[in-house]
Write a protein that holds these residues in place. Structure first.
Motif, PDB file in Angstrom:
ATOM      1  N   TYR A   1       7.401  -5.376   7.424  1.00 29.30           N
ATOM      2  CA  TYR A   1       6.053  -5.974   7.615  1.00 29.30           C
ATOM      3  C   TYR A   1       5.720  -5.091   9.173  1.00 29.30           C
ATOM      4  CZ  TYR A   1       9.201  -9.370   9.497  1.00 29.30           C
ATOM      5  OH  TYR A   1      10.134 -10.040  10.185  1.00 29.30           O
ATOM      6  N   TYR A   2       4.513  -4.973   9.348  1.00 28.67           N
ATOM      7  CA  TYR A   2       4.016  -4.522  10.600  1.00 28.67           C
ATOM      8  C   TYR A   2       2.731  -5.118  10.884  1.00 28.67           C
ATOM      9  CZ  TYR A   2       7.308  -0.739   9.493  1.00 28.67           C
ATOM     10  OH  TYR A   2       8.241   0.196   9.072  1.00 28.67           O
ATOM     11  N   LEU A   3       2.631  -5.939  11.898  1.00 27.86           N
ATOM     12  CA  LEU A   3       1.601  -6.562  12.442  1.00 27.86           C
ATOM     13  C   LEU A   3       0.652  -5.695  13.260  1.00 27.86           C
ATOM     14  CD1 LEU A   3       0.224  -9.499  12.452  1.00 27.86           C
ATOM     15  CD2 LEU A   3       1.414  -9.760  14.754  1.00 27.86           C
ATOM     16  N   PHE A   4      -0.589  -5.578  13.329  1.00 28.11           N
ATOM     17  CA  PHE A   4      -1.404  -4.871  14.382  1.00 28.11           C
ATOM     18  C   PHE A   4      -2.957  -5.779  14.434  1.00 28.11           C
ATOM     19  CE2 PHE A   4      -2.425  -3.541   9.928  1.00 28.11           C
ATOM     20  CZ  PHE A   4      -3.710  -3.183   9.901  1.00 28.11           C
ATOM     21  N   GLU A   5      -3.794  -4.896  15.385  1.00 31.26           N
ATOM     22  CA  GLU A   5      -5.103  -5.480  15.533  1.00 31.26           C
ATOM     23  C   GLU A   5      -6.001  -4.359  14.887  1.00 31.26           C
ATOM     24  OE1 GLU A   5      -7.375  -8.176  18.348  1.00 31.26           O
ATOM     25  OE2 GLU A   5      -7.234  -6.165  19.137  1.00 31.26           O
ATOM     26  N   SER A   6      -6.812  -4.631  14.072  1.00 29.87           N
ATOM     27  CA  SER A   6      -7.610  -3.532  13.404  1.00 29.87           C
ATOM     28  C   SER A   6      -8.656  -3.325  14.536  1.00 29.87           C
ATOM     29  CB  SER A   6      -8.574  -3.992  12.358  1.00 29.87           C
ATOM     30  OG  SER A   6      -9.476  -5.023  12.742  1.00 29.87           O
ATOM     31  N   ASP A   7      -9.330  -2.088  14.105  1.00 29.06           N
ATOM     32  CA  ASP A   7     -10.450  -1.455  15.014  1.00 29.06           C
ATOM     33  C   ASP A   7     -11.540  -2.333  15.156  1.00 29.06           C
ATOM     34  OD1 ASP A   7     -11.043  -0.884  12.612  1.00 29.06           O
ATOM     35  OD2 ASP A   7     -12.323   0.692  12.994  1.00 29.06           O
TER      36      ASP A   7
ATOM     37  N   GLY B   1     -10.931  -5.741  15.460  1.00 25.67           N
ATOM     38  CA  GLY B   1     -10.488  -7.015  16.271  1.00 25.67           C
ATOM     39  C   GLY B   1     -10.078  -8.024  15.024  1.00 25.67           C
ATOM     40  N   ASP B   2      -9.514  -7.547  13.975  1.00 26.51           N
ATOM     41  CA  ASP B   2      -9.092  -8.601  13.087  1.00 26.51           C
ATOM     42  C   ASP B   2      -7.408  -8.492  13.131  1.00 26.51           C
ATOM     43  OD1 ASP B   2     -11.416  -9.608  11.786  1.00 26.51           O
ATOM     44  OD2 ASP B   2     -11.636  -7.687  10.869  1.00 26.51           O
ATOM     45  N   LEU B   3      -6.712  -9.599  12.906  1.00 24.00           N
ATOM     46  CA  LEU B   3      -5.478  -9.771  13.100  1.00 24.00           C
ATOM     47  C   LEU B   3      -4.852  -9.261  11.766  1.00 24.00           C
ATOM     48  CD1 LEU B   3      -3.148 -10.161  15.260  1.00 24.00           C
ATOM     49  CD2 LEU B   3      -3.027 -12.261  14.397  1.00 24.00           C
ATOM     50  N   MET B   4      -3.905  -8.015  11.356  1.00 24.54           N
ATOM     51  CA  MET B   4      -4.022  -7.727   9.937  1.00 24.54           C
ATOM     52  C   MET B   4      -2.146  -7.379   9.978  1.00 24.54           C
ATOM     53  SD  MET B   4      -7.153  -5.144   9.513  1.00 24.54           S
ATOM     54  CE  MET B   4      -6.908  -5.196   7.591  1.00 24.54           C
ATOM     55  N   ALA B   5      -1.866  -7.193   8.855  1.00 24.68           N
ATOM     56  CA  ALA B   5      -0.312  -6.744   8.606  1.00 24.68           C
ATOM     57  C   ALA B   5      -0.386  -5.569   7.382  1.00 24.68           C
ATOM     58  CB  ALA B   5       0.463  -8.004   8.542  1.00 24.68           C
ATOM     59  N   VAL B   6       0.590  -4.970   7.616  1.00 22.71           N
ATOM     60  CA  VAL B   6       1.148  -3.997   6.484  1.00 22.71           C
ATOM     61  C   VAL B   6       2.336  -4.559   5.748  1.00 22.71           C
ATOM     62  CG1 VAL B   6       1.378  -1.498   5.641  1.00 22.71           C
ATOM     63  CG2 VAL B   6      -0.208  -2.111   7.430  1.00 22.71           C
ATOM     64  N   LEU B   7       2.339  -4.702   4.336  1.00 22.05           N
ATOM     65  CA  LEU B   7       3.482  -4.924   3.720  1.00 22.05           C
ATOM     66  C   LEU B   7       4.009  -4.351   3.011  1.00 22.05           C
ATOM     67  CD1 LEU B   7       2.152  -8.589   2.656  1.00 22.05           C
ATOM     68  CD2 LEU B   7       2.989  -8.105   4.834  1.00 22.05           C
ATOM     69  N   VAL B   8       5.395  -3.893   3.228  1.00 27.02           N
ATOM     70  CA  VAL B   8       6.072  -2.714   2.690  1.00 27.02           C
ATOM     71  C   VAL B   8       7.268  -3.125   1.848  1.00 27.02           C
ATOM     72  CG1 VAL B   8       7.135  -0.522   3.418  1.00 27.02           C
ATOM     73  CG2 VAL B   8       5.375  -1.442   4.789  1.00 27.02           C
TER      74      VAL B   8
ATOM     75  N   LEU C   1     -10.037   0.026   2.803  1.00 31.29           N
ATOM     76  CA  LEU C   1      -9.783   0.422   4.065  1.00 31.29           C
ATOM     77  C   LEU C   1     -11.373   0.845   4.700  1.00 31.29           C
ATOM     78  CD1 LEU C   1      -6.497   2.145   4.648  1.00 31.29           C
ATOM     79  CD2 LEU C   1      -7.120  -0.244   4.622  1.00 31.29           C
ATOM     80  N   GLU C   2     -12.373   0.990   3.707  1.00 33.28           N
ATOM     81  CA  GLU C   2     -13.742   1.309   4.038  1.00 33.28           C
ATOM     82  C   GLU C   2     -13.760   2.639   4.852  1.00 33.28           C
ATOM     83  OE1 GLU C   2     -15.337  -2.257   5.741  1.00 33.28           O
ATOM     84  OE2 GLU C   2     -15.397  -3.410   3.826  1.00 33.28           O
ATOM     85  N   GLY C   3     -13.003   3.636   4.439  1.00 38.35           N
ATOM     86  CA  GLY C   3     -13.152   5.135   5.154  1.00 38.35           C
ATOM     87  C   GLY C   3     -12.312   5.196   6.430  1.00 38.35           C
ATOM     88  N   ARG C   4     -11.310   4.194   6.513  1.00 35.37           N
ATOM     89  CA  ARG C   4     -10.662   4.048   7.733  1.00 35.37           C
ATOM     90  C   ARG C   4      -9.254   4.622   7.219  1.00 35.37           C
ATOM     91  NH1 ARG C   4     -13.886   0.069   8.460  1.00 35.37           N
ATOM     92  NH2 ARG C   4     -14.718  -0.518  10.650  1.00 35.37           N
ATOM     93  N   ALA C   5      -8.454   5.048   8.407  1.00 39.22           N
ATOM     94  CA  ALA C   5      -7.059   5.496   8.007  1.00 39.22           C
ATOM     95  C   ALA C   5      -6.001   4.749   8.846  1.00 39.22           C
ATOM     96  CB  ALA C   5      -6.742   7.101   8.736  1.00 39.22           C
ATOM     97  N   LEU C   6      -4.995   4.191   8.175  1.00 39.12           N
ATOM     98  CA  LEU C   6      -4.158   3.371   8.791  1.00 39.12           C
ATOM     99  C   LEU C   6      -2.805   4.099   8.970  1.00 39.12           C
ATOM    100  CD1 LEU C   6      -3.281   0.441   9.705  1.00 39.12           C
ATOM    101  CD2 LEU C   6      -2.877  -0.140   7.307  1.00 39.12           C
ATOM    102  N   PHE C   7      -2.287   4.277  10.311  1.00 34.92           N
ATOM    103  CA  PHE C   7      -1.101   4.682  10.596  1.00 34.92           C
ATOM    104  C   PHE C   7      -0.060   3.803  11.078  1.00 34.92           C
ATOM    105  CE2 PHE C   7      -4.727   7.456  11.718  1.00 34.92           C
ATOM    106  CZ  PHE C   7      -3.983   9.033  11.362  1.00 34.92           C
ATOM    107  N   THR C   8       1.022   3.775  10.466  1.00 37.44           N
ATOM    108  CA  THR C   8       2.049   2.702  10.468  1.00 37.44           C
ATOM    109  C   THR C   8       3.499   3.384  10.146  1.00 37.44           C
ATOM    110  OG1 THR C   8       2.655   0.438   9.918  1.00 37.44           O
ATOM    111  CG2 THR C   8       1.918   1.896   8.222  1.00 37.44           C
ATOM    112  N   GLY C   9       4.260   2.364  10.327  1.00 36.46           N
ATOM    113  CA  GLY C   9       5.815   2.717   9.994  1.00 36.46           C
ATOM    114  C   GLY C   9       6.742   3.048  11.344  1.00 36.46           C
ATOM    115  N   THR C  10       5.869   3.076  12.570  1.00 36.91           N
ATOM    116  CA  THR C  10       6.673   2.729  13.782  1.00 36.91           C
ATOM    117  C   THR C  10       6.668   1.671  14.591  1.00 36.91           C
ATOM    118  OG1 THR C  10       4.667   3.914  15.017  1.00 36.91           O
ATOM    119  CG2 THR C  10       6.281   5.427  13.963  1.00 36.91           C
ATOM    120  N   LEU C  11       7.049   1.439  15.710  1.00 37.15           N
ATOM    121  CA  LEU C  11       6.540   0.093  16.422  1.00 37.15           C
ATOM    122  C   LEU C  11       5.276  -0.122  16.629  1.00 37.15           C
ATOM    123  CD1 LEU C  11       9.954   0.031  18.933  1.00 37.15           C
ATOM    124  CD2 LEU C  11       9.474  -1.058  16.404  1.00 37.15           C
TER     125      LEU C  11
END
Length: 261
Positions: free
Chosen positions: A152-158, A160-167, A192-202
């Motif tokens: 799981y990867y926690l992040f703040e979206s563009d 301002g929402d608190l979101m997470a990617v579950l893998v 994602l409404e046209g957005r790109a999500l980069f994850t998998g690192t810290l």
């Protein structure tokens, strides 16, 4: 009778003059400069634009003077000699007995002035620096988002929402969830409404992009083989930021690589 003076064309301008001209041009104009002729193309040095895709802070040891960035687009690590004082302020206040261990998958995330960490069970731990002695507090809500996942990867979206990617354990993204702060529950994100999500690192980040091939996609680094490390300088030229290798070899045939322009 003296021989006729042979006119010199643009293609015969001295290399030093061309380098001086090139140094005054924005990075995005370098490909057009190189396409003028073979002689001009030999003047253009290799560089990696940081504006093509986001470059993620990869890893660095505290106290080191080298800062590392990972680019999913190039699948390279850019290492820059840097001064820690430009980026970090160290605090002498260290909590003696932290109540929550940091997740190995994600960094703590600063959200609305508070520091959040995501636990394996979907619970959030929050830290308020105004109540430093209390350390991290585990919130009663949210609870398990209701999906089976391994990482799981926690992040703040563009936005301002608190979101997470579950893998899952194979490294494939299963779900993106968003915290509904009105009811403090995780909600599945359908688009994602046209957005790109980069994850998998810290570091995980979501960005709005006009690049169609990465819209509505979750992009993981290709870590089946370790990326090359490029020792470079991070250069800002008229608002365009690029990684410039400290020693670049000019191609013998003057070719310009696609991903370096």
């Amino acid at each position: 009778m003296s021989p006729p003076v042979q006119e010199r064309g643009w293609s015969s301008l001295p290399a030093d003059l061309l380098r001086d001209i090139l140094s005054r041009l924005p990075w995005s104009s370098h490909p057009s400069f190189a396409a003028t002729c073979k002689h001009w193309s030999t003047i253009v040095s290799l560089f990696y634009p940081a504006w093509i895709t986001p470059v993620l802070l990869n890893a660095v040891d505290v106290g080191s003077t080298r800062i590392r960035y990972y680019s999913p687009y190039y699948h390279k690590i850019f290492e820059e000699d840097g001064d820690w004082s430009r980026y970090w302020e160290f605090s002498e206040l260290i909590h003696p007995e932290p109540k929550v261990k940091a997740s190995p998958m994600t960094n703590p995330v600063l959200h609305h002035g508070l520091l959040y960490m995501l636990r394996k069970d979907g619970r959030l731990a929050v830290y308020d620096d105004r109540q430093h002695d209390e350390g991290f507090k585990i919130l009663d809500k949210p609870t398990d988002p209701g999906f089976k996942y391994d990482d799981y990867y926690l992040f703040e979206s563009d936005e301002g929402d608190l979101m997470a990617v579950l893998v899952d354990r194979r490294g494939s993204p299963l779900y993106v969830v968003k915290l509904n702060e009105d009811v403090m529950e995780w909600e599945k994100v359908e688009s994602l409404e046209g957005r790109a999500l980069f994850t998998g690192t810290l570091t995980t980040m979501m960005v709005k992009t006009d690049v169609k091939w990465i819209q509505n996609k979750i992009i993981f680094p290709r870590l089946h083989h370790w990326p090359d490390v490029v020792h470079c300088d991070l250069v800002d030229r008229e608002g365009e930021v690029a990684f410039v290798p400290k020693s670049t070899m000019v191609s013998q045939d003057g070719a310009v690589q696609d991903k370096s322009i």
